[in-house]
Design a protein around this motif. Structure first.
Motif, short mmCIF file in Angstrom:
data_model
loop_
_atom_site.label_atom_id
_atom_site.label_comp_id
_atom_site.label_asym_id
_atom_site.label_seq_id
_atom_site.Cartn_x
_atom_site.Cartn_y
_atom_site.Cartn_z
N TYR A 7 -6.46 -1.88 -10.10
CA TYR A 7 -5.47 -2.92 -10.42
C TYR A 7 -4.05 -2.37 -10.42
O TYR A 7 -3.12 -3.02 -9.95
N SER B 191 -2.81 -1.90 -6.94
CA SER B 191 -2.53 -3.11 -6.17
C SER B 191 -1.50 -4.01 -6.85
O SER B 191 -1.08 -5.01 -6.29
N GLY B 192 -1.09 -3.66 -8.08
CA GLY B 192 0.05 -4.35 -8.67
C GLY B 192 -0.26 -5.51 -9.59
O GLY B 192 0.57 -6.40 -9.76
N ARG B 193 -1.44 -5.51 -10.18
CA ARG B 193 -1.76 -6.60 -11.10
C ARG B 193 -0.90 -6.49 -12.37
O ARG B 193 -0.61 -5.39 -12.84
N PRO C 149 3.06 -7.02 -5.46
CA PRO C 149 1.71 -6.96 -4.86
C PRO C 149 1.70 -7.30 -3.36
O PRO C 149 1.01 -6.64 -2.58
N LEU D 85 -7.20 -4.49 -1.70
CA LEU D 85 -8.19 -4.37 -2.77
C LEU D 85 -9.27 -5.42 -2.57
O LEU D 85 -9.00 -6.62 -2.57
N PHE E 220 -2.52 -13.54 -8.42
CA PHE E 220 -2.60 -12.12 -8.02
C PHE E 220 -3.49 -11.96 -6.79
O PHE E 220 -3.17 -11.19 -5.88
N ARG F 148 -1.49 -12.96 -3.78
CA ARG F 148 -0.42 -12.00 -3.51
C ARG F 148 -0.99 -10.67 -2.99
O ARG F 148 -0.39 -10.03 -2.13
N SER F 149 -2.15 -10.29 -3.52
CA SER F 149 -2.75 -9.02 -3.08
C SER F 149 -3.17 -9.08 -1.62
O SER F 149 -3.45 -8.06 -1.00
N ARG F 150 -3.22 -10.30 -1.06
CA ARG F 150 -3.54 -10.45 0.36
C ARG F 150 -2.27 -10.55 1.20
O ARG F 150 -2.32 -10.85 2.38
N GLY F 151 -1.13 -10.38 0.52
CA GLY F 151 0.14 -10.37 1.25
C GLY F 151 0.87 -11.70 1.23
O GLY F 151 1.92 -11.84 1.86
#
Lengths: 253, 445
Positions: free
Chosen positions: A47, A50-52, A74, A84, B394, B397-400
């Protein structure tokens, strides 16, 4: 590729220290595994990288290809090549899987200054990648992860990975909730993506996933630190004797 | 979660005590919009005027006006608006194949409208029908509105019936092969638009009615829809808040045996809006679905949906699905009632109202009510107020996906259940597309 140095992390709200000096380097093309008992800080590592939100880095650094990950949002980390695969992929009703995938792929391309994929090219690409993961057209049409089985959700994560072509892939307990067949399918998907330019960090509780995705290096995490690193045989040792011996040995050292 | 069955009694709703001031206000309101007392609807207008005078205009102490201040609707005249801010018709439905009826400041504009010739549909205007001795509208005008005054008073609907001079009068005898669109256009900066549409769907008839565009400085729209056995009405109302974004709208519907009403409201630009739906399931196996997707952005913004569904026959099915996305101090109101009359067995009533608050300044006020006098029914209701799901945000966002874009997707996700109530796939896609454009433009500031 991925360099984590002396990483200290605490929970923002409770101030509880979770990572207490993690140091780890994953060179290009390698597969590293992190194993460890519950609560050792494995998922927190994924986490934080990946920037949570909810975590505070109090010391140390993490870089991807020399770029400071911890300074990025993120979505910037994703565009920089980090991916992730979630332990519990999130259901998003009302947003089609295809729409989601295309939005993600094109957002990353845009962020990197590349041209967006046309609808036609995208469709061709996604069909080809989905086929290899045994994901049918119906699953692509459905809302993101809604009504998917555990195996389907994890395959969907790997499909996203295949479409986004990240440099550095983190798999967080990808084997949890999977039967043997589903795990094999997921592992095949991951293995197909292995290349000299791409690295993997596989976080797992059990050794069994590592039968299918064979790592170059295995790290044992305990109480917020890497306490031992070794080859794939280390995972077998955990499988045979549990974490007890390794942790006792680390405590003595 | 929503399978609670409740029986409760609520008293008959009376207006708050009348004051001399309120009477003065009503006189001023009526002086500004005098009731035409000629034509075939004259008796119905006289009745409506009597209803209005008897109840007066509502005050904030009225049971159903606690959450929304009626003052902007009570005022004799609306404040004039800047018309130059209006850049033509909305894009919504522009590319849909339909028969278009244009109302400018609430008056039918024949030159701007399509030829009102559609197989299985008879279209005229209230002004024209009013001048025709023996026209059926004389028997229909104000009837459902008058019935809808009990047990809850609806002063602005009575006012509308009393003073409206135009509207669409539509009788459907067959299956209309394309939708009829009522498009509002403003021309006068001070226009206080009052329109009254009367719909009659004969046995087995089907119609899709689209309603959008911009009302004037203030809007008051009433639709009365009478559905004969087996008839189907699909009503889609989209931003009809108008330039000043102050409007009351009422949909009164009577649904006969095996007939079906589906009404969907999209509101993205309201400021002070009160939207009421009053539906009676009068015949066995009747169906009524009422849904809304509302976006409220800004201080002093209030969007109020007030719904009253009466189950008066066997095996009726009703659904209320209301979703509101609120930010920057906006207030969303939902007052939704299901009344099951004695003998309306096997009723299936469902109600859900949900708000997504995008910040801590906004609020949602919900008042679900069930009143049940039959013992073999299924009625459920639920209401939730929540913030954006941080985990989902999140994940995207984690997928860009950039934060702003991710929020747009999650807002669309939240509204999806309401949009599902639009049966026609093409129309649903049209609405979703416009909604997404609007959200994206808003996100980019």
């Amino acid at each position: 590729m991925l360099e984590i140095k002396n990483l200290h992390v605490q929970l923002e709200e409770e101030g509880k220290q979770i990572l207490k000096g993690v140091t780890l380097t994953v060179p290009a093309g390698e597969v590293h595994a992190i194993m460890g008992p519950n609560g050792s800080g494995k998922s927190t590592t994924s986490y934080v990288l990946s920037g949570r939100e909810g975590y505070e880095v109090t010391e140390g650094s993490a870089t991807l290809d020399g770029r400071d990950l911890l300074e990025m949002e993120p979505e910037e980390r994703a565009a920089a090549g980090l991916f992730l695969a979630f332990q519990y992929p999130v259901e998003i009703p009302g947003v089609g899987n295809m729409t989601f995938l295309r939005t993600a792929v094109n957002a990353q391309r845009k962020a990197r200054g590349e041209e967006e994929l046309s609808a036609g090219d995208f469709l061709k690409l996604v069909r080809e990648k989905a086929k290899a993961l045994d994901i049918d057209a119906e699953m692509l049409k459905r809302p993101v992860n809604v009504g998917f089985s555990g195996g389907e959700k994890k395959r969907n994560e790997i499909l996203q990975m295949a479409m986004l072509e990240p440099r550095m892939c983190i798999l967080d307990e990808t084997d949890s909730g999977l039967d043997v067949d589903a795990m094999r399918l997921v592992a095949e998907g991951v293995n197909a993506l292995r290349s000299p330019e791409r690295s993997f960090l596989v976080i797992t509780h059990y050794q069994r996933l590592l039968d299918h995705i064979v790592p170059d290096v295995v790290h044992i995490m305990h109480d917020g630190r890497i306490v031992k690193s070794g080859g794939p045989e280390l995972a077998l040792e955990v499988e045979r004797n549990g974490y007890g011996d390794i942790l006792a040995e680390a405590a003595d050292a | 979660m929503l399978e609670a069955v409740k029986t409760q009694q609520t008293p008959v709703i009376e207006g708050a005590p009348r004051s001399a001031r309120a009477d003065v206000q009503l006189d001023a309101r009526l002086a500004a919009a005098p009731a035409p007392m000629t034509g075939v609807t004259a008796p119905a207008r006289a009745d409506a005027l009597a209803r209005l005078k008897e109840q007066g205009l509502p005050g904030p102490r009225h049971e159903y006006w606690r959450y929304t201040d009626p003052a902007p609707f009570n005022a004799a005249r609306p404040a004039p608006v800047a018309l130059e801010a209006v850049a033509g018709d909305p894009k919504l439905f522009a590319d849909v194949d339909k028969l278009r009826l244009v109302f400018v400041d609430g008056r039918f504009d024949a030159a701007a409208s399509d030829d009102p010739a559609l197989a299985g549909v008879e279209i005229t205007t209230l002004a024209q029908a009013d001048a025709q001795p023996g026209h059926w509208v004389a028997e229909a005008y104000g009837v459902l509105e008058a019935q809808g005054q009990k047990p809850v008073r609806r002063a602005f609907a009575a006012l509308n019936t009393a003073v409206a001079t135009d509207g669409a009068v539509i009788r459907v005898t067959g299956k209309a092969d394309r939708p009829v669109q009522i498009l509002y256009r403003p021309s006068d900066a001070g226009a206080d638009v009052i329109v009254h549409h009367v719909l009659r769907l004969e046995e087995g008839a089907e119609l899709t009615l689209l309603e959008n565009g911009l009302l004037g400085a203030r809007g008051n729209v009433v639709i009365e829809a009478d559905l004969a056995p087996g008839a189907k009405l699909h009503h889609i109302a989209a931003p009809r808040a108008g330039v000043a974004r102050i409007a009351t709208t009422h949909l009164f519907a009577r649904v006969a045996e095996a007939a079906s009403l589906k009404s969907f409201e999209l509101s993205v630009d309201g400021r002070h809006m009160r939207s009421e739906s009053v539906v009676e399931l009068a015949g066995d196996d009747a169906v009524a679905h009422v849904a809304a997707a509302v976006l409220g952005d800004g201080d002093n913004l209030r969007h109020d949906d007030t719904v009253f569904i009466t189950h008066g026959a066997l095996r009726g099915e009703s659904r209320q699905v209301f979703k509101k996305v609120l930010k920057n101090g906006a207030t969303g109101v939902f007052q939704g009632k299901i009344l099951v009359r004695p003998g309306a067995q096997k009723t299936d009533g469902y109600q859900i109202s949900q708000a997504l608050l995008l910040d801590e300044d906004s609020q949602f006020l919900a008042k679900p009510e069930l009143e049940i006098y039959a013992d073999d029914v299924k009625c459920s209701h639920g209401s939730t107020t929540g913030a954006l799901d941080e985990t989902a945000l999140f994940y995207l966002r984690s997928r860009g996906v950039p934060r702003e874009r991710a929020i747009v997707l999650l807002v669309l996700s939240f509204l999806a259940d309401a949009l599902e109530e639009v049966e026609d796939e093409d129309l649903r896609a049209e609405i979703a597309g416009r909604l997404e454009d609007w959200l994206t433009a808003k996100a980019q500031g």
